[in-house]
Scaffold this motif. Structure first.
Motif, PDB file in Angstrom:
ATOM      1  N   TRP A  24       0.854  -1.162   0.102  1.00 22.70           N
ATOM      2  CA  TRP A  24      -0.014   0.087  -0.107  1.00 22.70           C
ATOM      3  C   TRP A  24       1.002   1.264   0.142  1.00 22.70           C
ATOM      4  CZ3 TRP A  24      -2.490  -4.230   1.513  1.00 22.70           C
ATOM      5  CH2 TRP A  24      -3.790  -4.286   1.121  1.00 22.70           C
TER       6      TRP A  24
ATOM      7  N   GLU B 223       1.561   5.282   1.318  1.00 24.16           N
ATOM      8  CA  GLU B 223       1.879   5.683   2.791  1.00 24.16           C
ATOM      9  C   GLU B 223       0.673   5.635   3.701  1.00 24.16           C
ATOM     10  OE1 GLU B 223       2.262  10.523   2.534  1.00 24.16           O
ATOM     11  OE2 GLU B 223       3.549   9.581   1.413  1.00 24.16           O
ATOM     12  N   ASN B 224      -0.565   5.646   3.437  1.00 23.19           N
ATOM     13  CA  ASN B 224      -1.744   5.633   4.143  1.00 23.19           C
ATOM     14  C   ASN B 224      -1.851   4.095   4.541  1.00 23.19           C
ATOM     15  OD1 ASN B 224      -2.073   8.407   4.086  1.00 23.19           O
ATOM     16  ND2 ASN B 224      -3.560   8.232   2.127  1.00 23.19           N
TER      17      ASN B 224
END
Length: 153
Positions: A105, A107-108
């Motif tokens: 994924w 950075e969130n």
């Protein structure tokens, strides 16, 4: 085409890959940890073809990760419950969770997290050495032969 079997190799990673090397097995186990027990519930959650799910559940029962428990006699119906060996598989899923969360994924992070039931806080699995409690680092490890522990004669 038949796949290569690794279930007799002398490497724990190879033997584990033989068991969980298809994409459905870890997902079936994830659902078992989420509380799913019945065939229809697994099938509905995963949207896996019934024949594929039946084969995976049979293999997990044969390997001792799940046990089949009858809950209805006519027609015969079964629940699939985690065994001690199956519950120990959580460590494998936790390592997969962490790696996937960190690397697949942005950075969130992923849209779902692991949450501690008691504190409500996010849990971030980490693989550690049970002897020292230190985080494992691949660059500090090597493969070695197990020493013969039998006493000299």
């Amino acid at each position: 085409m038949r796949r290569t079997r690794f279930d007799q190799w002398p490497c724990p990673i190879a033997r584990t890959a033989d068991l969980v090397g298809d994409w459905w097995t870890p997902l079936v186990m994830r659902e078992a940890f989420a509380g799913r027990r019945r065939f229809e519930d697994f099938q509905r959650a995963l949207k896996v073809p019934r024949a594929v799910l039946a084969r995976r559940l049979d293999r997990l029962v044969d390997e001792g990760l799940l046990k089949k428990v009858a809950y209805e006699e006519h027609p015969p119906r079964y629940e699939y419950r985690l065994t001690d060996k199956g519950r120990a598989f959580w460590d494998v899923l936790a390592a997969m969770w962490r790696w996937g969360s960190d690397w697949l994924w942005g950075e969130n992070g992923p849209p779902v997290i692991l949450v501690d039931n008691e504190t409500g806080r996010e849990v971030r699995p980490l693989v550690v050495d049970e002897n020292t409690g230190n985080r494992l680092a691949g660059r500090r490890l090597r493969l070695g032969r197990k020493q013969d522990s039998s006493p000299p004669s």
